[in-house]
Motif scaffolding. Sequence first.
Motif, mmCIF file in Angstrom:
data_model
loop_
_atom_site.group_PDB
_atom_site.id
_atom_site.type_symbol
_atom_site.label_atom_id
_atom_site.label_comp_id
_atom_site.label_asym_id
_atom_site.label_seq_id
_atom_site.Cartn_x
_atom_site.Cartn_y
_atom_site.Cartn_z
ATOM 1 N N ALA A 437 0.820 -1.213 0.000
ATOM 2 C CA ALA A 437 0.000 0.000 0.000
ATOM 3 C C ALA A 437 0.856 1.266 0.000
ATOM 4 C CB ALA A 437 -0.928 0.003 1.214
ATOM 5 N N MET A 438 2.082 1.175 0.506
ATOM 6 C CA MET A 438 2.953 2.346 0.582
ATOM 7 C C MET A 438 3.688 2.610 -0.734
ATOM 8 S SD MET A 438 4.410 1.635 4.432
ATOM 9 C CE MET A 438 5.440 3.095 4.586
ATOM 10 N N TRP A 439 3.484 1.747 -1.735
ATOM 11 C CA TRP A 439 4.183 1.884 -3.011
ATOM 12 C C TRP A 439 4.013 3.256 -3.673
ATOM 13 C CZ3 TRP A 439 7.785 0.701 -6.265
ATOM 14 C CH2 TRP A 439 7.641 0.964 -7.634
ATOM 15 N N PRO A 440 2.797 3.830 -3.726
ATOM 16 C CA PRO A 440 2.680 5.146 -4.384
ATOM 17 C C PRO A 440 3.556 6.208 -3.735
ATOM 18 C CG PRO A 440 0.517 4.185 -4.031
ATOM 19 C CD PRO A 440 1.492 3.338 -3.272
ATOM 20 N N PHE A 441 3.718 6.119 -2.426
ATOM 21 C CA PHE A 441 4.552 7.097 -1.734
ATOM 22 C C PHE A 441 6.029 6.842 -2.006
ATOM 23 C CE2 PHE A 441 7.021 8.344 2.048
ATOM 24 C CZ PHE A 441 6.787 9.704 2.021
ATOM 25 N N TYR A 442 6.465 5.613 -1.816
ATOM 26 C CA TYR A 442 7.883 5.318 -2.027
ATOM 27 C C TYR A 442 8.304 5.559 -3.474
ATOM 28 C CZ TYR A 442 8.642 3.292 2.615
ATOM 29 O OH TYR A 442 8.789 3.110 3.969
ATOM 30 N N SER A 443 7.421 5.267 -4.413
ATOM 31 C CA SER A 443 7.789 5.399 -5.825
ATOM 32 C C SER A 443 7.898 6.849 -6.270
ATOM 33 C CB SER A 443 6.776 4.659 -6.711
ATOM 34 O OG SER A 443 5.502 5.268 -6.641
ATOM 35 N N THR A 444 7.434 7.780 -5.455
ATOM 36 C CA THR A 444 7.485 9.198 -5.831
ATOM 37 C C THR A 444 8.286 10.044 -4.843
ATOM 38 O OG1 THR A 444 5.354 9.541 -4.713
ATOM 39 C CG2 THR A 444 5.304 9.162 -7.083
ATOM 40 N N TRP A 451 12.619 2.601 2.391
ATOM 41 C CA TRP A 451 11.999 1.760 1.357
ATOM 42 C C TRP A 451 12.631 0.370 1.358
ATOM 43 C CZ3 TRP A 451 11.664 3.898 -4.369
ATOM 44 C CH2 TRP A 451 10.949 2.990 -5.171
ATOM 45 N N LEU A 452 13.952 0.323 1.398
ATOM 46 C CA LEU A 452 14.646 -0.973 1.404
ATOM 47 C C LEU A 452 14.360 -1.755 2.686
ATOM 48 C CD1 LEU A 452 18.040 0.173 -0.118
ATOM 49 C CD2 LEU A 452 16.470 -1.503 -1.140
ATOM 50 N N GLU A 453 14.341 -1.066 3.804
ATOM 51 C CA GLU A 453 14.040 -1.751 5.059
ATOM 52 C C GLU A 453 12.623 -2.310 5.048
ATOM 53 O OE1 GLU A 453 13.396 -0.982 9.849
ATOM 54 O OE2 GLU A 453 14.122 0.668 8.584
ATOM 55 N N ALA A 454 11.674 -1.472 4.634
ATOM 56 C CA ALA A 454 10.283 -1.922 4.581
ATOM 57 C C ALA A 454 10.135 -3.085 3.610
ATOM 58 C CB ALA A 454 9.374 -0.762 4.163
ATOM 59 N N GLY A 455 10.828 -3.023 2.470
ATOM 60 C CA GLY A 455 10.763 -4.118 1.501
ATOM 61 C C GLY A 455 11.322 -5.406 2.055
ATOM 62 N N ALA A 472 6.315 -12.468 -4.730
ATOM 63 C CA ALA A 472 6.764 -12.000 -6.044
ATOM 64 C C ALA A 472 6.527 -10.501 -6.180
ATOM 65 C CB ALA A 472 6.026 -12.762 -7.144
ATOM 66 N N ARG A 473 5.356 -10.047 -5.731
ATOM 67 C CA ARG A 473 5.002 -8.636 -5.866
ATOM 68 C C ARG A 473 5.917 -7.734 -5.038
ATOM 69 N NH1 ARG A 473 3.468 -4.633 -9.020
ATOM 70 N NH2 ARG A 473 2.104 -3.114 -8.009
ATOM 71 N N VAL A 474 6.115 -8.068 -3.766
ATOM 72 C CA VAL A 474 6.908 -7.176 -2.917
ATOM 73 C C VAL A 474 8.389 -7.226 -3.299
ATOM 74 C CG1 VAL A 474 5.257 -7.177 -1.021
ATOM 75 C CG2 VAL A 474 7.083 -8.888 -1.040
ATOM 76 N N ARG A 475 8.838 -8.349 -3.885
ATOM 77 C CA ARG A 475 10.203 -8.370 -4.414
ATOM 78 C C ARG A 475 10.341 -7.369 -5.570
ATOM 79 N NH1 ARG A 475 13.954 -12.091 -3.000
ATOM 80 N NH2 ARG A 475 13.294 -13.804 -1.636
ATOM 81 N N CYS A 476 9.319 -7.305 -6.409
ATOM 82 C CA CYS A 476 9.339 -6.318 -7.491
ATOM 83 C C CYS A 476 9.418 -4.901 -6.932
ATOM 84 C CB CYS A 476 8.095 -6.457 -8.358
ATOM 85 S SG CYS A 476 8.067 -7.914 -9.417
ATOM 86 N N LEU A 477 8.590 -4.617 -5.927
ATOM 87 C CA LEU A 477 8.555 -3.278 -5.357
ATOM 88 C C LEU A 477 9.874 -2.923 -4.685
ATOM 89 C CD1 LEU A 477 4.945 -3.241 -3.832
ATOM 90 C CD2 LEU A 477 5.682 -2.615 -6.133
ATOM 91 N N SER A 479 12.746 -4.158 -5.586
ATOM 92 C CA SER A 479 13.785 -4.054 -6.611
ATOM 93 C C SER A 479 13.931 -2.627 -7.124
ATOM 94 C CB SER A 479 13.472 -5.001 -7.780
ATOM 95 O OG SER A 479 12.416 -4.496 -8.586
ATOM 96 N N ARG A 480 12.821 -1.867 -7.142
ATOM 97 C CA ARG A 480 12.902 -0.488 -7.626
ATOM 98 C C ARG A 480 13.785 0.351 -6.704
ATOM 99 N NH1 ARG A 480 9.442 2.829 -10.477
ATOM 100 N NH2 ARG A 480 9.048 0.982 -11.761
ATOM 101 N N ALA A 481 13.689 0.127 -5.402
ATOM 102 C CA ALA A 481 14.553 0.864 -4.480
ATOM 103 C C ALA A 481 16.015 0.515 -4.728
ATOM 104 C CB ALA A 481 14.171 0.553 -3.039
#
Length: 685
Positions: A437-444, A451-455, A472-477, A479-481
């Motif tokens: 759910a925090m992806w929109p915030f971290y991605s911007t 971000w890395l700790e939360a991931g 699989a999903r949270v690994r993707c998220l 990976s962006r960090a």
Amino acid sequence: MVTGGDEGIFQRVGPVPAVWTADPPVPGYTDRTEQLAELRQFADQVRAAPAVVAVHARPGMGKTAFLRQAAAVLRDRFDICLQVDFAAWHRDGRVDMDGVLGGMLEALYVAQQWIPADPAGRHRRYLSLLEGQRVLVLLDNVTEPAQVEYLIPNSAHALVLVASHVRLHDLVATHRAELRHLTGLSTRHGVELLEVIGVGERVKAEPGETERLVEICGGSPHGLQIAAGRLRFQPWLSVAELVAELESEVVSNAGDPARTEGRHEMTKGLDSAYRALDADAASLCRRLAVLPGREFPERIIAAAAGIPVRVARPRIGVLVAMDLLEQVDGGFRMPDLVRMYAAGAAAAEDDPEELDRCRARVVRAWCAEAMAADRAVLLDRYRVPDSFEPVAESETAGLGKKAALRWFGRWHGSLLDVLRHAEAQQLDTEAWQLFEAMWPFYSTHSYLQAWLEAGALAVTCAHRAGAVAAEARVRCLRSRASMNQGDFAAAATDLDEARRLAETVDDGRRLLASVCDFSGQLAYRQQDFERALADFAQALAISEDLGDERGTGLQAQFCGRSLGRLGRYGEALTALDRAKLLLERAGDTRALSRTAFSRGEVLLAASREAEAVTSLHEAVEIANGLEASELVVKPLELLTELARRNGDQAAERGYLTAVVELHLAGGSPDAARYQARLQELSEED
């Protein structure tokens, strides 16, 4: 003058002799200069009735010392000063007002045999003695307005100064009282107090840790005195070590007996405030002390008690009135000293299993709020299906996109604490869902370490829960960090595992499309544009097959970027125009900003500079509207480079100034490089 009736034995032959029963000021008293100056001005005012000033503060904040200092400051304004500490007159749960009046009459030189036995007589004698006198009355540890009203002198020259840990609002209506709130000492004055009371060299050697010590103590003079005592009598203990001990006590009741005793010494002044709470408010106070996070919105507090918000509000109001909760932007915060005290009370009074249930409710409530805020930013994006029902109606559900992103920014610290707690307590589903759910915030926003700790926490929890699609999903998220940090190897490891997991999920095409998207992003950053195009094309085909308009728009954008890098400009612009159309329909303004930036890059590569500048400005404008700083940086950097290339120093300086501010705000190491160029321009002027 002789009074009639049963007071005929009381005879006044002149003014009451000078009486000053106030204790002397505390040595080394610091701060409160503004409040004391205001009090002097108030005392000088001409009025037709006695004045009342009620000073409210949490126990330990120096109310008594303030009264003593005020008496010294006002010494030349009054002939008489009477001081009463109501704490000394408590008898069987009530204040002995007869005894209070008897003591005040004795202070006014009324012999014991002439003090009336009945309460009414004592009160009349008190009023008659002080009639018309310049008198200062200091009332400490008052618990109810009636105690004050009973002791207001019959003199327009009188000032009654009240100190209490409760807010005496009734005095405003009945006696037009002035209410004042005494907060903790400022950091500077807290450090000064530590220096005055004998640990000056110790605190000067560790300035940063000393400031944190003042913060933990909430600026409480009492708490700082106890801390100074620890440092004096344990010379081997550094300020940093003391701070570490106290910080652990803020969130934990564990520890050896000596540390527990030290905590009790620092917080025991709160006993009276806590005992004054009714059962419901006391229970809420204890629960808030054991929650993850330091600040809480109203709805989270209600979840802690397991009650509706409308029921929680009066209890919250009681805690605020008693200064056990502080109002902060959008919610409430429990001061550290109060948290220590209330956590100890929870350990002593509450069932540990009930406290665990309370914390779990709060984790789910935070998760529900974050999930609703995520949907407010963008409803139509891929998410792993939800696994639990929200515990309460969310207050973030009705927010707009910008407000929802601001909500994430406002509560990010608490959300990260909640995620840590969820992982520690094996609330695995809630943990990975909160991170997603925090992806929109971290991605911007540039919060890479958080971000890395939360991931990492989310990956651990999803794997432990056996939630294959979620992992699989949270690994993707995550990976962006890693990509944003330049750690391409870590990103590749996450994405390889995410692809393997996605291929095992039944009907996992949308998940696989997402993995392909992230893999394409990694290849693009590594400048392997052929591979990036292949990944994005695979994701595009899946999205088209699923009828996912937004997903198709996103992948068309990424294909356009890759085509541009490969020099296939016509195909690239066609793909980006398609992306813009689809993303406008989907209402994805963040992706529209990125698309405008990508189009600017392609146009610039195709030597269509004027069109490129227009598209880059469009990207900046859209991102500014979203308050998404990360989306603004790249187009501004490109505009800066264009201005530099064209020799337009005025435009370059304007762009550079904005770029530097953004990099500094995000803690980017690139800030120094841009600052240096800005300095060069200044020197050239």
